[in-house]
Design a protein around this motif. Structure first.
Motif, PDB file in Angstrom:
ATOM      1  N   CYS A  69       0.836  -1.201   0.000  1.00 15.19           N
ATOM      2  CA  CYS A  69       0.000   0.000   0.000  1.00 15.19           C
ATOM      3  C   CYS A  69       0.874   1.257   0.000  1.00 15.19           C
ATOM      4  O   CYS A  69       1.543   1.554   0.987  1.00 15.19           O
ATOM      5  CB  CYS A  69      -0.910  -0.031   1.230  1.00 15.19           C
ATOM      6  SG  CYS A  69      -1.810   1.490   1.564  1.00 15.19           S
ATOM      7  N   GLY A  70       0.867   1.995  -1.114  1.00 13.49           N
ATOM      8  CA  GLY A  70       1.655   3.221  -1.232  1.00 13.49           C
ATOM      9  C   GLY A  70       1.319   4.253  -0.162  1.00 13.49           C
ATOM     10  O   GLY A  70       2.222   4.792   0.494  1.00 13.49           O
ATOM     11  N   PRO A  71       0.028   4.578   0.047  1.00 17.12           N
ATOM     12  CA  PRO A  71      -0.315   5.546   1.097  1.00 17.12           C
ATOM     13  C   PRO A  71       0.124   5.079   2.496  1.00 17.12           C
ATOM     14  O   PRO A  71       0.498   5.896   3.333  1.00 17.12           O
ATOM     15  CB  PRO A  71      -1.840   5.652   1.000  1.00 17.12           C
ATOM     16  CG  PRO A  71      -2.141   5.324  -0.424  1.00 17.12           C
ATOM     17  CD  PRO A  71      -1.139   4.264  -0.791  1.00 17.12           C
ATOM     18  N   CYS A  72       0.102   3.770   2.740  1.00 17.50           N
ATOM     19  CA  CYS A  72       0.552   3.238   4.035  1.00 17.50           C
ATOM     20  C   CYS A  72       2.034   3.531   4.240  1.00 17.50           C
ATOM     21  O   CYS A  72       2.447   3.986   5.312  1.00 17.50           O
ATOM     22  CB  CYS A  72       0.325   1.728   4.118  1.00 17.50           C
ATOM     23  SG  CYS A  72      -1.391   1.214   4.074  1.00 17.50           S
ATOM     24  N   ARG A  73       2.836   3.255   3.209  1.00  9.03           N
ATOM     25  CA  ARG A  73       4.274   3.501   3.306  1.00  9.03           C
ATOM     26  C   ARG A  73       4.564   4.994   3.419  1.00  9.03           C
ATOM     27  O   ARG A  73       5.473   5.401   4.142  1.00  9.03           O
ATOM     28  CB  ARG A  73       4.992   2.896   2.100  1.00  9.03           C
ATOM     29  CG  ARG A  73       5.002   1.378   2.107  1.00  9.03           C
ATOM     30  CD  ARG A  73       5.952   0.778   1.071  1.00  9.03           C
ATOM     31  NE  ARG A  73       5.985   1.466  -0.196  1.00  9.03           N
ATOM     32  CZ  ARG A  73       5.209   1.187  -1.248  1.00  9.03           C
ATOM     33  NH1 ARG A  73       4.321   0.218  -1.160  1.00  9.03           N
ATOM     34  NH2 ARG A  73       5.337   1.852  -2.368  1.00  9.03           N
ATOM     35  N   PHE A  79       3.364   8.823  11.051  1.00  9.26           N
ATOM     36  CA  PHE A  79       2.841   8.081  12.200  1.00  9.26           C
ATOM     37  C   PHE A  79       3.913   7.997  13.286  1.00  9.26           C
ATOM     38  O   PHE A  79       3.637   8.187  14.471  1.00  9.26           O
ATOM     39  CB  PHE A  79       2.396   6.687  11.738  1.00  9.26           C
ATOM     40  CG  PHE A  79       1.671   5.881  12.775  1.00  9.26           C
ATOM     41  CD1 PHE A  79       0.438   6.285  13.262  1.00  9.26           C
ATOM     42  CD2 PHE A  79       2.218   4.701  13.250  1.00  9.26           C
ATOM     43  CE1 PHE A  79      -0.243   5.528  14.219  1.00  9.26           C
ATOM     44  CE2 PHE A  79       1.550   3.939  14.197  1.00  9.26           C
ATOM     45  CZ  PHE A  79       0.328   4.352  14.680  1.00  9.26           C
ATOM     46  N   ALA A  80       5.158   7.756  12.865  1.00  8.31           N
ATOM     47  CA  ALA A  80       6.277   7.688  13.816  1.00  8.31           C
ATOM     48  C   ALA A  80       6.502   9.040  14.500  1.00  8.31           C
ATOM     49  O   ALA A  80       6.768   9.092  15.704  1.00  8.31           O
ATOM     50  CB  ALA A  80       7.540   7.219  13.101  1.00  8.31           C
ATOM     51  N   LYS A  81       6.399  10.134  13.742  1.00  5.47           N
ATOM     52  CA  LYS A  81       6.548  11.474  14.332  1.00  5.47           C
ATOM     53  C   LYS A  81       5.479  11.722  15.384  1.00  5.47           C
ATOM     54  O   LYS A  81       5.757  12.261  16.457  1.00  5.47           O
ATOM     55  CB  LYS A  81       6.437  12.558  13.254  1.00  5.47           C
ATOM     56  CG  LYS A  81       7.638  12.733  12.394  1.00  5.47           C
ATOM     57  CD  LYS A  81       7.382  13.872  11.407  1.00  5.47           C
ATOM     58  CE  LYS A  81       8.266  13.776  10.204  1.00  5.47           C
ATOM     59  NZ  LYS A  81       7.890  14.752   9.170  1.00  5.47           N
ATOM     60  N   ILE A 112      -7.154   0.621   3.788  1.00  6.70           N
ATOM     61  CA  ILE A 112      -5.986   0.963   4.584  1.00  6.70           C
ATOM     62  C   ILE A 112      -5.269   2.124   3.903  1.00  6.70           C
ATOM     63  O   ILE A 112      -5.452   2.323   2.693  1.00  6.70           O
ATOM     64  CB  ILE A 112      -5.047  -0.249   4.767  1.00  6.70           C
ATOM     65  CG1 ILE A 112      -4.673  -0.860   3.415  1.00  6.70           C
ATOM     66  CG2 ILE A 112      -5.651  -1.269   5.693  1.00  6.70           C
ATOM     67  CD1 ILE A 112      -3.647  -1.947   3.474  1.00  6.70           C
ATOM     68  N   PRO A 113      -4.498   2.899   4.609  1.00  9.48           N
ATOM     69  CA  PRO A 113      -4.220   2.803   6.031  1.00  9.48           C
ATOM     70  C   PRO A 113      -5.429   3.205   6.868  1.00  9.48           C
ATOM     71  O   PRO A 113      -6.233   4.050   6.469  1.00  9.48           O
ATOM     72  CB  PRO A 113      -3.070   3.785   6.248  1.00  9.48           C
ATOM     73  CG  PRO A 113      -3.231   4.795   5.169  1.00  9.48           C
ATOM     74  CD  PRO A 113      -3.801   4.043   4.001  1.00  9.48           C
ATOM     75  N   LEU A 114      -5.526   2.593   8.025  1.00 13.01           N
ATOM     76  CA  LEU A 114      -6.585   2.899   8.977  1.00 13.01           C
ATOM     77  C   LEU A 114      -5.986   2.930  10.366  1.00 13.01           C
ATOM     78  O   LEU A 114      -5.283   2.001  10.769  1.00 13.01           O
ATOM     79  CB  LEU A 114      -7.692   1.836   8.926  1.00 13.01           C
ATOM     80  CG  LEU A 114      -8.805   2.005   9.967  1.00 13.01           C
ATOM     81  CD1 LEU A 114      -9.643   3.246   9.668  1.00 13.01           C
ATOM     82  CD2 LEU A 114      -9.674   0.775  10.036  1.00 13.01           C
ATOM     83  N   LEU A 127      -9.643   6.610  12.145  1.00 14.80           N
ATOM     84  CA  LEU A 127      -9.229   7.654  11.219  1.00 14.80           C
ATOM     85  C   LEU A 127      -8.686   6.971   9.977  1.00 14.80           C
ATOM     86  O   LEU A 127      -7.674   6.267  10.044  1.00 14.80           O
ATOM     87  CB  LEU A 127      -8.159   8.559  11.853  1.00 14.80           C
ATOM     88  CG  LEU A 127      -7.657   9.723  11.012  1.00 14.80           C
ATOM     89  CD1 LEU A 127      -8.777  10.750  10.784  1.00 14.80           C
ATOM     90  CD2 LEU A 127      -6.467  10.392  11.684  1.00 14.80           C
ATOM     91  N   ALA A 128      -9.372   7.146   8.857  1.00 16.86           N
ATOM     92  CA  ALA A 128      -8.997   6.480   7.618  1.00 16.86           C
ATOM     93  C   ALA A 128      -8.135   7.385   6.750  1.00 16.86           C
ATOM     94  O   ALA A 128      -8.257   8.607   6.790  1.00 16.86           O
ATOM     95  CB  ALA A 128     -10.253   6.074   6.851  1.00 16.86           C
ATOM     96  N   GLY A 129      -7.265   6.750   5.960  1.00  8.72           N
ATOM     97  CA  GLY A 129      -6.447   7.476   4.997  1.00  8.72           C
ATOM     98  C   GLY A 129      -5.115   7.926   5.552  1.00  8.72           C
ATOM     99  O   GLY A 129      -4.921   8.021   6.756  1.00  8.72           O
ATOM    100  N   ALA A 130      -4.208   8.221   4.620  1.00  8.36           N
ATOM    101  CA  ALA A 130      -2.878   8.705   4.993  1.00  8.36           C
ATOM    102  C   ALA A 130      -2.998  10.122   5.524  1.00  8.36           C
ATOM    103  O   ALA A 130      -3.660  10.963   4.920  1.00  8.36           O
ATOM    104  CB  ALA A 130      -1.946   8.660   3.789  1.00  8.36           C
ATOM    105  N   ARG A 131      -2.375  10.389   6.650  1.00  7.16           N
ATOM    106  CA  ARG A 131      -2.475  11.693   7.317  1.00  7.16           C
ATOM    107  C   ARG A 131      -1.107  12.180   7.747  1.00  7.16           C
ATOM    108  O   ARG A 131      -0.248  11.384   8.108  1.00  7.16           O
ATOM    109  CB  ARG A 131      -3.361  11.595   8.570  1.00  7.16           C
ATOM    110  CG  ARG A 131      -4.738  11.032   8.369  1.00  7.16           C
ATOM    111  CD  ARG A 131      -5.559  11.935   7.470  1.00  7.16           C
ATOM    112  NE  ARG A 131      -6.835  11.320   7.175  1.00  7.16           N
ATOM    113  CZ  ARG A 131      -7.997  11.879   7.437  1.00  7.16           C
ATOM    114  NH1 ARG A 131      -8.064  13.078   7.969  1.00  7.16           N
ATOM    115  NH2 ARG A 131      -9.112  11.243   7.130  1.00  7.16           N
TER     116      ARG A 131
END
Length: 148
Positions: A69-73, A79-81, A112-114, A127-131
């Motif tokens: 999943c590109g948006p997941c990567r 997410f780490a920040k 995903i990402p979720l 919360l759905a989607g890359a953020r």
């Protein structure tokens, strides 16, 4: 408020009772010695995921993702920040839905990402989607009433 909270070790799966006053002091697992509140994103297996989402008494944000999943990567560093920014108030983890497809079926994950925020054995919010990190932090603060 209680004097101690339960935290599941992401490394060995052991449930630990940690005094609330020691959450910011880098508590360690009583079984394996790994740190419990690092600010790092922990990689969960199915057993540890299920135990942590059931028993943890500190907000737990889980990223449901897959390596294809590109948006997941793309979201992983954000997410780490957010995990680092909220390290003394919440724990961040991820589970690979390709390796553990049963989790998607059980939780009704359709995309995903979720992100799902868990607290005291129940799902609090999704919360759905890359953020970006700021949106993830705001989501956690609002959904779990977490202070920065």
């Amino acid at each position: 408020m209680t004097d101690a909270v339960k935290l599941t070790c992401a490394t060995c799966g052991q449930t630990n009772r940690v005094p609330v006053a020691k959450l910011t002091a880098g508590p360690k697992c009583g079984s394996c010695g790994d740190r419990l509140m690092t600010g790092n994103v922990a990689e969960l297996d199915m057993r540890t995921h299920d135990k942590a989402t059931r028993t943890d008494e500190v907000p737990l944000v889980v990223d449901y993702w897959a390596p294809w999943c590109g948006p997941c990567r793309m979201m992983a560093p954000e997410f780490a920040k957010a995990g680092k920014a909220l390290s003394s108030n919440a724990r961040f983890a991820k589970i690979n839905t390709e390796d553990f497809p049963g989790v998607s079926q059980r939780l009704g994950i359709r995309g995903i990402p979720l992100l799902i925020l868990w607290h005291k054995g129940r799902e609090v919010a999704r919360l759905a989607g890359a953020r970006p990190a700021g949106e993830i932090e705001a989501f956690v603060r609002k959904a779990a009433a977490v202070r920065s």
